[in-house]
Design a protein around this motif. Structure first.
Motif, PDB file in Angstrom:
ATOM      1  N   GLU A  46       0.843  -1.190   0.000  1.00 39.45           N
ATOM      2  CA  GLU A  46       0.000   0.000   0.000  1.00 39.45           C
ATOM      3  C   GLU A  46       0.878   1.240   0.000  1.00 39.45           C
ATOM      4  OE1 GLU A  46      -3.260   0.357   2.639  1.00 39.45           O
ATOM      5  OE2 GLU A  46      -3.361  -1.781   2.966  1.00 39.45           O
ATOM      6  N   TRP A  47       0.350   2.302  -0.525  1.00 36.52           N
ATOM      7  CA  TRP A  47       1.065   3.578  -0.491  1.00 36.52           C
ATOM      8  C   TRP A  47       0.118   4.657  -0.012  1.00 36.52           C
ATOM      9  CZ3 TRP A  47       0.875   8.518  -2.292  1.00 36.52           C
ATOM     10  CH2 TRP A  47       2.065   9.252  -2.182  1.00 36.52           C
ATOM     11  N   PRO A  48       0.481   5.510   0.922  1.00 34.29           N
ATOM     12  CA  PRO A  48       1.803   5.556   1.529  1.00 34.29           C
ATOM     13  C   PRO A  48       2.099   4.338   2.394  1.00 34.29           C
ATOM     14  CG  PRO A  48       0.288   6.997   2.693  1.00 34.29           C
ATOM     15  CD  PRO A  48      -0.440   6.512   1.468  1.00 34.29           C
ATOM     16  N   SER A  49       3.399   4.060   2.600  1.00 37.51           N
ATOM     17  CA  SER A  49       3.785   2.835   3.300  1.00 37.51           C
ATOM     18  C   SER A  49       3.247   2.834   4.720  1.00 37.51           C
ATOM     19  CB  SER A  49       5.312   2.720   3.367  1.00 37.51           C
ATOM     20  OG  SER A  49       5.842   2.515   2.087  1.00 37.51           O
ATOM     21  N   PRO A  50       2.650   1.735   5.131  1.00 39.18           N
ATOM     22  CA  PRO A  50       2.184   1.646   6.522  1.00 39.18           C
ATOM     23  C   PRO A  50       3.369   1.590   7.475  1.00 39.18           C
ATOM     24  CG  PRO A  50       1.983  -0.474   5.413  1.00 39.18           C
ATOM     25  CD  PRO A  50       2.367   0.528   4.359  1.00 39.18           C
ATOM     26  N   ARG A  51       3.196   2.152   8.639  1.00 40.99           N
ATOM     27  CA  ARG A  51       4.265   2.154   9.622  1.00 40.99           C
ATOM     28  C   ARG A  51       4.560   0.741  10.098  1.00 40.99           C
ATOM     29  NH1 ARG A  51       3.751   6.417  14.208  1.00 40.99           N
ATOM     30  NH2 ARG A  51       3.977   7.658  12.323  1.00 40.99           N
ATOM     31  N   SER A  52       3.514  -0.055  10.239  1.00 37.65           N
ATOM     32  CA  SER A  52       3.701  -1.443  10.671  1.00 37.65           C
ATOM     33  C   SER A  52       2.783  -2.325   9.857  1.00 37.65           C
ATOM     34  CB  SER A  52       3.397  -1.583  12.164  1.00 37.65           C
ATOM     35  OG  SER A  52       2.091  -1.153  12.438  1.00 37.65           O
ATOM     36  N   ARG A  53       3.330  -3.329   9.227  1.00 41.47           N
ATOM     37  CA  ARG A  53       2.527  -4.201   8.392  1.00 41.47           C
ATOM     38  C   ARG A  53       1.596  -5.049   9.243  1.00 41.47           C
ATOM     39  NH1 ARG A  53       1.382  -2.677   4.078  1.00 41.47           N
ATOM     40  NH2 ARG A  53       0.915  -4.779   3.380  1.00 41.47           N
ATOM     41  N   SER A  54       0.464  -5.392   8.692  1.00 43.64           N
ATOM     42  CA  SER A  54      -0.512  -6.195   9.413  1.00 43.64           C
ATOM     43  C   SER A  54       0.027  -7.583   9.689  1.00 43.64           C
ATOM     44  CB  SER A  54      -1.792  -6.292   8.579  1.00 43.64           C
ATOM     45  OG  SER A  54      -2.611  -7.312   9.089  1.00 43.64           O
ATOM     46  N   LEU A 164      -7.587  -1.054  20.097  1.00 43.70           N
ATOM     47  CA  LEU A 164      -8.231  -1.061  18.787  1.00 43.70           C
ATOM     48  C   LEU A 164      -7.647  -2.159  17.897  1.00 43.70           C
ATOM     49  CD1 LEU A 164      -8.529   2.766  18.055  1.00 43.70           C
ATOM     50  CD2 LEU A 164     -10.376   1.180  18.628  1.00 43.70           C
ATOM     51  N   ARG A 165      -6.334  -2.312  17.903  1.00 42.57           N
ATOM     52  CA  ARG A 165      -5.715  -3.344  17.071  1.00 42.57           C
ATOM     53  C   ARG A 165      -6.161  -4.743  17.484  1.00 42.57           C
ATOM     54  NH1 ARG A 165      -2.010  -1.684  13.549  1.00 42.57           N
ATOM     55  NH2 ARG A 165      -0.969   0.333  13.882  1.00 42.57           N
ATOM     56  N   SER A 166      -6.322  -4.952  18.770  1.00 39.80           N
ATOM     57  CA  SER A 166      -6.696  -6.288  19.254  1.00 39.80           C
ATOM     58  C   SER A 166      -8.151  -6.627  18.955  1.00 39.80           C
ATOM     59  CB  SER A 166      -6.440  -6.386  20.763  1.00 39.80           C
ATOM     60  OG  SER A 166      -7.329  -5.525  21.479  1.00 39.80           O
TER      61      SER A 166
END
Length: 461
Positions: A46-54, A164-166
């Motif tokens: 994805e762009w812009p690059s995600p800070r941390s990949r899923s 939220l991530r969890s």
């Protein structure tokens, strides 16, 4: 940062419209979901690059829905991968470093979490009732997880993001889920070769009232007419329907029509937004609160709307015309959606994005090309005429055409034709009419109509 943007309109009277600034920032940010980049196509990121990949395997699940606008798995992955950026976008300036990033001690305001409810909502223990994010985050038993402090009335950035991530999952009432596990509807005729790829599904049997959804995809060369409880108050999404005539004669909440061609859509009143994207040679007949169009070509809109139609980017040869039909339950359905006949801004569209200022992207239908539209199905109800009537110039054009018909009938009557001549004359007229049907493409529309009795059931079922 102020929490409102204010704009004034009007010459003699000043009125104020406002939009929540934080929600508007989120709205602008998520437009990147569909951003096309060479980097994406070349390396699959994805762009812009995600800070941390899923890291969640659930986010890589393939969907049967190839349209990214409809793919809830893509939406979930985008939010998951850009969650830090989204939260930082909502932080007060003093909570950011000199490089505009958060720290472990950054605090998120309640207003920011309320704004985030624009994107995220949820349930408790997978219950059916859906709550906005801020209501869940402020719920006493979840304070430890969401990081809310009663003293500072703020959330810990680190704890809120972790929580939220969890908990983040796909939308169980979204389009992908509806196509995958929703109730399949056999609304289209099962004609060999025309409906093998057609998909019509709904989630109305399991979804909360505000999340009811009906999806129609790849209906081809069909006449489909429904007035059904399944449609009432539902969000309707129509995709890749070609050479079809679709009548949805119920009060609807919203309608999205994408990538359809050579078709006619007759809709019941749309309580919120009717949006078209990527359509060619489509005619839409509807009463709606808001119409917006993008990337359409040679489309005609017969509408009644209390707001100015929005012409977004990529449109060519758009035609606007007055709403010109009725069915027995129309006024009742308008009342249920809160729509009236005035004001009506069908003829005053707003060009939001004009790529070429030298050419007009739209026109108003000339009265000489105007005809009323007859809905060929019987229903119970009190509406017997077009709500609000027609603009005078169009009504006058119809009157002049009716006069010509009367003169023609009088001429034929006064010709004193013999029985054989009348029969021969009738054959000639029918042949000319048949040629006209073929040349205009109306023959398919007539041939696809079922007999009146069956048609009534089709519309009312």
């Amino acid at each position: 940062m102020t929490d409102r943007l204010k704009c004034g309109f009007g010459l003699h009277r000043f009125s104020v419209l406002s939009v929540d600034t934080l929600q508007f920032l989120l709205f602008l940010y998520i437009q990147q979901l569909n951003k096309v980049s060479l980097r994406t196509s070349l390396i699959g990121e994805e762009w812009p690059s995600p800070r941390s990949r899923s890291q969640s395997p659930d986010l890589t699940e393939k969907s049967n829905c190839h349209n990214k606008n409809w793919n809830d798995y893509s939406h979930q992955a985008f939010v998951y991968d850009h969650l830090s950026d989204l939260l930082e976008l909502l932080l007060d300036p003093e909570q950011l470093t000199a490089s505009f990033h958060s720290t472990h001690s950054s605090l998120v305001s309640r207003e920011a979490v309320v704004a985030l409810s624009f994107l995220i909502e949820g349930t408790i223990s997978r219950a059916r009732k859906v709550y906005p994010l801020h209501e869940l985050a402020l719920w006493q038993p979840l304070h430890a997880d969401s990081g809310f402090s009663k003293i500072s009335k703020t959330f810990s950035f680190y704890k809120l993001e972790t929580w939220l991530r969890s908990c983040l999952t796909g939308n169980p009432f979204g389009t992908s889920a509806c196509l995958k596990s929703g109730k399949k509807l056999a609304w289209a005729h099962q004609v060999e070769g025309t409906t093998k790829r057609a998909k019509i599904a709904c989630n109305t049997h399991v979804a909360p009232r505000m999340h009811r959804l009906v999806v129609m995809s790849q209906v081809y060369k069909q006449t489909l007419a429904k007035s059904s409880d399944t449609l009432v108050g539902a969000h309707v999404k129509i995709h890749r329907c070609n050479e079809s005539f679709i009548y949805l004669l119920s009060p609807l909440r919203s309608v999205t029509i994408e990538k359809c061609r050579n078709s006619i859509f007759v809709l019941g009143p749309v309580g919120t937004t009717l949006h078209l994207h990527g359509c060619d040679n489509v005619k839409v007949i509807a009463v709606c609160r808001r119409l917006s169009i993008s990337s359409t070509t040679a489309c005609i809109f017969h509408i009644l709307t209390p707001t100015r139609p929005l012409i977004l980017s990529g449109n060519q040869t758009v035609t606007f015309a007055p709403f010109h039909t009725h069915y027995p339950m129309l006024e009742d359905h308008m009342a249920r959606t809160g729509l009236a006949t005035v004001p009506n801004y069908w003829d005053n569209p707003m060009v939001v994005c004009r790529e070429n200022s030298d050419t007009s992207v739209f026109r108003l239908l000339p009265p000489c090309e105007f005809y009323v539209f007859i809905i060929p199905f019987e229903m119970e109800g009190d509406t017997t005429e077009i709500p609000g009537g027609l603009p005078s110039v169009y009504q006058k054009a119809l009157g002049q055409r009716e006069q010509k018909i009367q003169i023609w009938q009088k001429t034929v009557k006064e010709a004193h034709l013999t029985k054989d001549q009348r029969k021969q004359f009738q054959v000639l007229v029918e042949n000319k009419f048949y040629e006209w049907l073929i040349n205009t493409g109306h023959r398919q529309q007539l041939d696809s109509l079922v007999p009146p009795a069956a048609g009534s059931k089709q519309a009312a079922g």
